[in-house]
Motif scaffolding. Structure first.
Motif, PDB file in Angstrom:
ATOM      1  N   MET A   1       0.790  -1.316  -0.010  1.00 31.97           N
ATOM      2  CA  MET A   1      -0.069  -0.043  -0.012  1.00 31.97           C
ATOM      3  C   MET A   1       0.757   1.148  -0.151  1.00 31.97           C
ATOM      4  SD  MET A   1      -1.638  -0.208   3.770  1.00 31.97           S
ATOM      5  CE  MET A   1      -3.146  -0.130   2.806  1.00 31.97           C
ATOM      6  N   GLN A   2       0.183   2.388  -0.414  1.00 35.83           N
ATOM      7  CA  GLN A   2       0.980   3.379  -0.254  1.00 35.83           C
ATOM      8  C   GLN A   2       0.641   4.075   0.947  1.00 35.83           C
ATOM      9  OE1 GLN A   2       1.403   4.332  -4.657  1.00 35.83           O
ATOM     10  NE2 GLN A   2       2.249   5.964  -3.592  1.00 35.83           N
ATOM     11  N   ILE A   3       0.678   5.379   1.186  1.00 37.55           N
ATOM     12  CA  ILE A   3       0.957   5.772   2.834  1.00 37.55           C
ATOM     13  C   ILE A   3       0.801   7.104   3.185  1.00 37.55           C
ATOM     14  CG2 ILE A   3       2.616   5.445   4.321  1.00 37.55           C
ATOM     15  CD1 ILE A   3       4.080   3.700   2.256  1.00 37.55           C
ATOM     16  N   LEU A   4       0.197   7.335   4.361  1.00 34.10           N
ATOM     17  CA  LEU A   4      -0.153   8.562   5.307  1.00 34.10           C
ATOM     18  C   LEU A   4       0.240   8.302   6.596  1.00 34.10           C
ATOM     19  CD1 LEU A   4      -3.511   8.459   3.827  1.00 34.10           C
ATOM     20  CD2 LEU A   4      -2.003   9.790   2.755  1.00 34.10           C
ATOM     21  N   SER A   5      -0.047   9.536   7.516  1.00 37.70           N
ATOM     22  CA  SER A   5       0.420   9.652   8.972  1.00 37.70           C
ATOM     23  C   SER A   5      -0.641  10.397  10.008  1.00 37.70           C
ATOM     24  CB  SER A   5       1.722   9.940   9.342  1.00 37.70           C
ATOM     25  OG  SER A   5       1.865  10.699  10.525  1.00 37.70           O
ATOM     26  N   LYS A   6      -0.343  10.611  11.140  1.00 39.13           N
ATOM     27  CA  LYS A   6      -1.088  11.046  12.114  1.00 39.13           C
ATOM     28  C   LYS A   6      -0.233  12.397  12.750  1.00 39.13           C
ATOM     29  CE  LYS A   6       1.477   9.255  15.644  1.00 39.13           C
ATOM     30  NZ  LYS A   6       2.019   8.616  16.494  1.00 39.13           N
ATOM     31  N   SER A   7      -1.041  13.323  13.232  1.00 39.73           N
ATOM     32  CA  SER A   7      -0.746  14.568  13.890  1.00 39.73           C
ATOM     33  C   SER A   7      -0.150  14.625  15.167  1.00 39.73           C
ATOM     34  CB  SER A   7      -1.722  15.554  13.500  1.00 39.73           C
ATOM     35  OG  SER A   7      -1.247  16.840  14.002  1.00 39.73           O
ATOM     36  N   ALA A   8       0.877  15.473  15.416  1.00 39.29           N
ATOM     37  CA  ALA A   8       1.310  15.556  16.794  1.00 39.29           C
ATOM     38  C   ALA A   8       0.284  15.684  17.754  1.00 39.29           C
ATOM     39  CB  ALA A   8       2.606  16.499  16.717  1.00 39.29           C
ATOM     40  N   LYS A   9      -0.694  16.638  17.254  1.00 40.98           N
ATOM     41  CA  LYS A   9      -1.794  17.079  18.247  1.00 40.98           C
ATOM     42  C   LYS A   9      -3.085  16.378  17.771  1.00 40.98           C
ATOM     43  CE  LYS A   9       0.279  21.678  19.555  1.00 40.98           C
ATOM     44  NZ  LYS A   9       0.004  23.148  19.626  1.00 40.98           N
ATOM     45  N   VAL A  10      -3.429  16.280  16.646  1.00 43.81           N
ATOM     46  CA  VAL A  10      -4.587  15.672  16.077  1.00 43.81           C
ATOM     47  C   VAL A  10      -4.281  14.112  15.510  1.00 43.81           C
ATOM     48  CG1 VAL A  10      -6.452  15.995  14.537  1.00 43.81           C
ATOM     49  CG2 VAL A  10      -5.025  17.868  15.078  1.00 43.81           C
ATOM     50  N   GLY A 145      -1.463   7.489  -0.661  1.00 48.40           N
ATOM     51  CA  GLY A 145      -1.324   8.146   0.581  1.00 48.40           C
ATOM     52  C   GLY A 145      -0.065   9.365   0.358  1.00 48.40           C
ATOM     53  N   ILE A 146       0.466   9.585   1.286  1.00 47.28           N
ATOM     54  CA  ILE A 146       1.460  10.611   1.526  1.00 47.28           C
ATOM     55  C   ILE A 146       2.483  10.359   2.557  1.00 47.28           C
ATOM     56  CG2 ILE A 146      -0.371  12.733   1.438  1.00 47.28           C
ATOM     57  CD1 ILE A 146      -0.278  12.861   4.522  1.00 47.28           C
ATOM     58  N   GLU A 147       3.365  11.231   2.361  1.00 47.77           N
ATOM     59  CA  GLU A 147       4.646  11.082   3.307  1.00 47.77           C
ATOM     60  C   GLU A 147       4.553  12.295   4.268  1.00 47.77           C
ATOM     61  OE1 GLU A 147       8.646  10.602   1.459  1.00 47.77           O
ATOM     62  OE2 GLU A 147       7.986   9.647  -0.030  1.00 47.77           O
ATOM     63  N   ASN A 148       5.193  12.115   5.688  1.00 45.86           N
ATOM     64  CA  ASN A 148       5.112  12.901   6.570  1.00 45.86           C
ATOM     65  C   ASN A 148       6.357  12.720   7.570  1.00 45.86           C
ATOM     66  OD1 ASN A 148       2.430  10.940   7.857  1.00 45.86           O
ATOM     67  ND2 ASN A 148       4.448  11.094   8.884  1.00 45.86           N
ATOM     68  N   PRO A 149       6.545  13.699   8.523  1.00 46.17           N
ATOM     69  CA  PRO A 149       7.843  13.487   9.427  1.00 46.17           C
ATOM     70  C   PRO A 149       7.627  12.544  10.184  1.00 46.17           C
ATOM     71  CG  PRO A 149       6.900  15.898   9.203  1.00 46.17           C
ATOM     72  CD  PRO A 149       5.975  15.084   8.447  1.00 46.17           C
ATOM     73  N   ALA A 150       8.645  12.049  10.659  1.00 46.64           N
ATOM     74  CA  ALA A 150       8.493  10.847  11.720  1.00 46.64           C
ATOM     75  C   ALA A 150       7.757  11.294  12.972  1.00 46.64           C
ATOM     76  CB  ALA A 150       9.981  10.687  12.344  1.00 46.64           C
ATOM     77  N   PRO A 151       6.828  10.361  13.366  1.00 43.69           N
ATOM     78  CA  PRO A 151       6.050  10.606  14.397  1.00 43.69           C
ATOM     79  C   PRO A 151       6.721  10.718  15.650  1.00 43.69           C
ATOM     80  CG  PRO A 151       5.548   8.315  13.803  1.00 43.69           C
ATOM     81  CD  PRO A 151       6.272   9.010  12.763  1.00 43.69           C
ATOM     82  N   VAL A 152       6.038  11.417  16.789  1.00 47.20           N
ATOM     83  CA  VAL A 152       6.652  11.258  18.110  1.00 47.20           C
ATOM     84  C   VAL A 152       5.846  10.665  18.978  1.00 47.20           C
ATOM     85  CG1 VAL A 152       7.767  13.593  17.573  1.00 47.20           C
ATOM     86  CG2 VAL A 152       5.452  13.482  18.416  1.00 47.20           C
ATOM     87  N   ASP A 153       4.904  10.020  18.676  1.00 51.74           N
ATOM     88  CA  ASP A 153       4.111   9.408  19.732  1.00 51.74           C
ATOM     89  C   ASP A 153       3.510   7.970  19.132  1.00 51.74           C
ATOM     90  OD1 ASP A 153       3.368  11.467  21.946  1.00 51.74           O
ATOM     91  OD2 ASP A 153       2.525  12.547  20.398  1.00 51.74           O
ATOM     92  N   LYS A 154       3.210   7.091  19.934  1.00 55.45           N
ATOM     93  CA  LYS A 154       3.013   5.770  19.783  1.00 55.45           C
ATOM     94  C   LYS A 154       1.599   5.694  19.120  1.00 55.45           C
ATOM     95  CE  LYS A 154       2.796   0.904  21.470  1.00 55.45           C
ATOM     96  NZ  LYS A 154       3.106   0.193  22.535  1.00 55.45           N
TER      97      LYS A 154
END
Length: 300
Positions: A1-10, A145-154
């Motif tokens: 699959m291609q790809i997407l992430s979560k937000s540090a606050k959301v 999907g999209i690319e995003n920075p490395a997440p900081v939370d689990k």
């Protein structure tokens, strides 16, 4: 699959699978659980057998993937050689149509150039649309999907939402198709005047918005924060899409051009729409992946 992430606050609101969360007699509850299981099985196969083989096995014959534009997925992966690269992901949100024939999943992914690499070198989020096949198994029909920075939370668990609108209406699929087409046209016309305002007006309360290089926004308030700058004039060219037999879940994809003060952004989009309790079509997912800006020719 291609790809997407979560937000540090959301973050994506996650939901644990619980037998108490659903009525055992509701057909799309089982479909929803089986969809999540299919996504997890897909991800596990990618670890055990490699990315290429996993995609070949889980893509429908007519599946579309973005590379970066929409291409035939099976052909793309069959031509790719086996690789030592490791792509891992997990679903953290899933939803399915009342008919249990179409659903979608989203969640984070990580990429490692070699399976033994301790740290990932790429991060993002995926959005996959799935369709139940004649044999009864789920296959991916659209993957982006999209690319995003490395997440900081689990990341948390999977969110599964019972369909509050199910079993309360008779389906007139022809009328549903017409209403969906009208909703897309209204959205397109409004986007040509103000892309940000149009998206907010058309969005569901828990809309998920994905933009390249940024963490996803979940919900209207987060969407406003993310899109506050985007008062451009957007035009879109729809390539294709589909709708559930129950007429309550639909998707489409195509190309877009967004004219803003800082220039014209071009790229590809995926939208997933859901019929609200009030009977209106609302945007549940909006993905836009901009193409790199064109380099100016020498002398310009």
């Amino acid at each position: 699959m291609q790809i997407l992430s979560k937000s540090a606050k959301v973050f994506f609101v996650l939901l644990a699978l619980s037998s108490k969360a659903f009525s055992a007699e509701a057909p799309n509850d089982k479909a929803l659980i089986s969809l999540v299981a299919a996504e997890k099985g897909f991800a596990q196969m990618a670890v055990e057998k490699g990315v290429r083989d996993a995609f070949v096995a889980n893509l429908a014959d007519d599946a579309i993937v973005f590379n970066p534009g929409p291409v035939k997925g099976k052909e793309l992966y069959l031509k790719r050689p086996a690789s030592e690269a490791r792509l891992t992901w997990q679903p953290i949100f899933a939803d399915v149509a009342d008919a249990g024939d179409i659903g979608y999943t989203t969640g984070p992914w990580e990429f490692r150039a070699h399976a033994g690499d301790a740290k990932a070198s790429g991060f993002g989020q995926f959005v996959s649309v799935w369709k139940k096949q004649a044999e009864g198994d789920w296959k991916v029909i659209l993957d982006g999907g999209i690319e995003n920075p490395a997440p900081v939370d689990k990341q948390l668990a999977v969110e599964i939402l019972p369909n509050e609108y199910r079993n309360e209406r008779k389906t007139d699929l022809k009328a549903a198709r017409g209403a969906f087409a009208a909703a897309e046209k209204e959205f397109s016309d409004a986007s040509a005047k103000d892309a940000e305002a149009a998206l907010i007006d058309a969005s569901a309360e828990n809309i998920r918005i994905f933009r390249e290089g940024r963490f996803p926004a979940v919900g209207r308030d987060a969407a406003r924060l993310m899109l506050g700058y985007d008062h451009g004039k957007m035009t879109a060219k729809r390539i294709d899409g589909g709708i559930s037999r129950s007429g309550d879940l639909a998707y489409s994809y195509g190309e877009y051009s967004n004219e803003r003060q800082d220039g014209i952004e071009r790229g590809y989009y995926v939208t997933i729409w859901k019929l609200s309790v009030g009977g209106d079509w609302k945007l549940a997912v909006d993905v836009r992946k901009a193409q790199p800006p064109e380099e100016k020719k020498a002398g310009q």
